[in-house]
Design an enzyme around this catalytic site. Sequence first.
Site, PDB file in Angstrom:
ATOM      1  N   HIS A  45       1.171  -1.345   0.170  1.00  0.00           N
ATOM      2  CA  HIS A  45       0.085   0.112   0.411  1.00  0.00           C
ATOM      3  C   HIS A  45       1.000   1.470   0.100  1.00  0.00           C
ATOM      4  O   HIS A  45       2.133   0.785   0.285  1.00  0.00           O
ATOM      5  CB  HIS A  45      -1.001  -0.063   0.801  1.00  0.00           C
ATOM      6  CG  HIS A  45       0.040  -0.398   2.445  1.00  0.00           C
ATOM      7  ND1 HIS A  45       0.260   0.539   2.981  1.00  0.00           N
ATOM      8  CD2 HIS A  45      -0.269  -1.045   3.614  1.00  0.00           C
ATOM      9  CE1 HIS A  45       1.289   0.978   4.131  1.00  0.00           C
ATOM     10  NE2 HIS A  45       0.604  -0.599   4.233  1.00  0.00           N
TER      11      HIS A  45
HETATM   12  P1  TYD Z   1      -1.637  -2.754   7.212  1.00  0.00           P
HETATM   13  O1  TYD Z   1      -1.288  -1.250   7.432  1.00  0.00           O
HETATM   14  O2  TYD Z   1      -2.884  -3.056   6.489  1.00  0.00           O
HETATM   15  O3  TYD Z   1      -0.984  -3.674   7.380  1.00  0.00           O
HETATM   16  P2  TYD Z   1       0.477  -4.461   6.806  1.00  0.00           P
HETATM   17  O4  TYD Z   1       1.305  -2.873   6.281  1.00  0.00           O
HETATM   18  O5  TYD Z   1       1.631  -4.808   8.085  1.00  0.00           O
HETATM   19  O6  TYD Z   1       0.590  -5.211   5.959  1.00  0.00           O
HETATM   20  O7  TYD Z   1      -2.711  -3.041   8.353  1.00  0.00           O
HETATM   21  C1  TYD Z   1      -3.697  -4.105   8.741  1.00  0.00           C
HETATM   22  C2  TYD Z   1      -4.668  -4.124   9.839  1.00  0.00           C
HETATM   23  O8  TYD Z   1      -4.488  -3.264  11.044  1.00  0.00           O
HETATM   24  C3  TYD Z   1      -5.759  -3.298   9.353  1.00  0.00           C
HETATM   25  O9  TYD Z   1      -6.349  -3.571   9.601  1.00  0.00           O
HETATM   26  C4  TYD Z   1      -5.473  -1.617   9.761  1.00  0.00           C
HETATM   27  C5  TYD Z   1      -4.936  -2.284  11.296  1.00  0.00           C
HETATM   28  N1  TYD Z   1      -4.169  -1.065  11.666  1.00  0.00           N
HETATM   29  C6  TYD Z   1      -5.126  -0.611  12.415  1.00  0.00           C
HETATM   30  O10 TYD Z   1      -6.065  -0.388  13.235  1.00  0.00           O
HETATM   31  N2  TYD Z   1      -3.850   0.483  12.961  1.00  0.00           N
HETATM   32  C7  TYD Z   1      -2.915   0.704  12.600  1.00  0.00           C
HETATM   33  O11 TYD Z   1      -2.163   2.150  13.518  1.00  0.00           O
HETATM   34  C8  TYD Z   1      -2.068   0.273  11.727  1.00  0.00           C
HETATM   35  C9  TYD Z   1      -0.747   0.872  11.022  1.00  0.00           C
HETATM   36  C10 TYD Z   1      -3.203  -1.052  11.080  1.00  0.00           C
END
Ligand code: TYD
Length: 126
Positions: A45
Amino acid sequence: MIDLPVISDPRGDLTFMEGNNHIPFDIKRVYYLYNVPVDSERGGHAHRELEQVVFALSGSFRMRVDDGRNKADVWLNNPRKGLYLRNMIWREIDTFSQGAVCMVLASHPYDEADYYREYEEFIRDV
Ligand code: TYD
């Protein structure tokens, strides 16, 4: 890369960071990834406004970064060295070592509306 200070003595190493000083923004959120399977792929992302600094507090992993024009691979493996990601950078994280801990400092609270989850949409806006 952001190089943090280290205070070393026979008791061990101490590293610190302050928002708007070592970190080029006001730190509004900290999160960390741990218990990550070694074959896990994370990220995938970009963010519209959010800035982040990423550290390997323990172990190592690969960050694949892409500003929509150029791509680079950065290996993080030193708890004193952080990767600064301005906004509008697509990132993927993989090749986690066993026991790796990825700590992220962020300039804003969590906001799903700030994410690009589709690469094509990100490229279009770049
Ligand atoms: P995501 O940012 O997609 O994770 P990564 O980039 O590490 O693969 O986040 C994963 C899940 O966690 C998504 O459902 C959103 C949630 N999340 C939060 O609720 N708060 C946060 O601060 C972060 C970073 C993620």
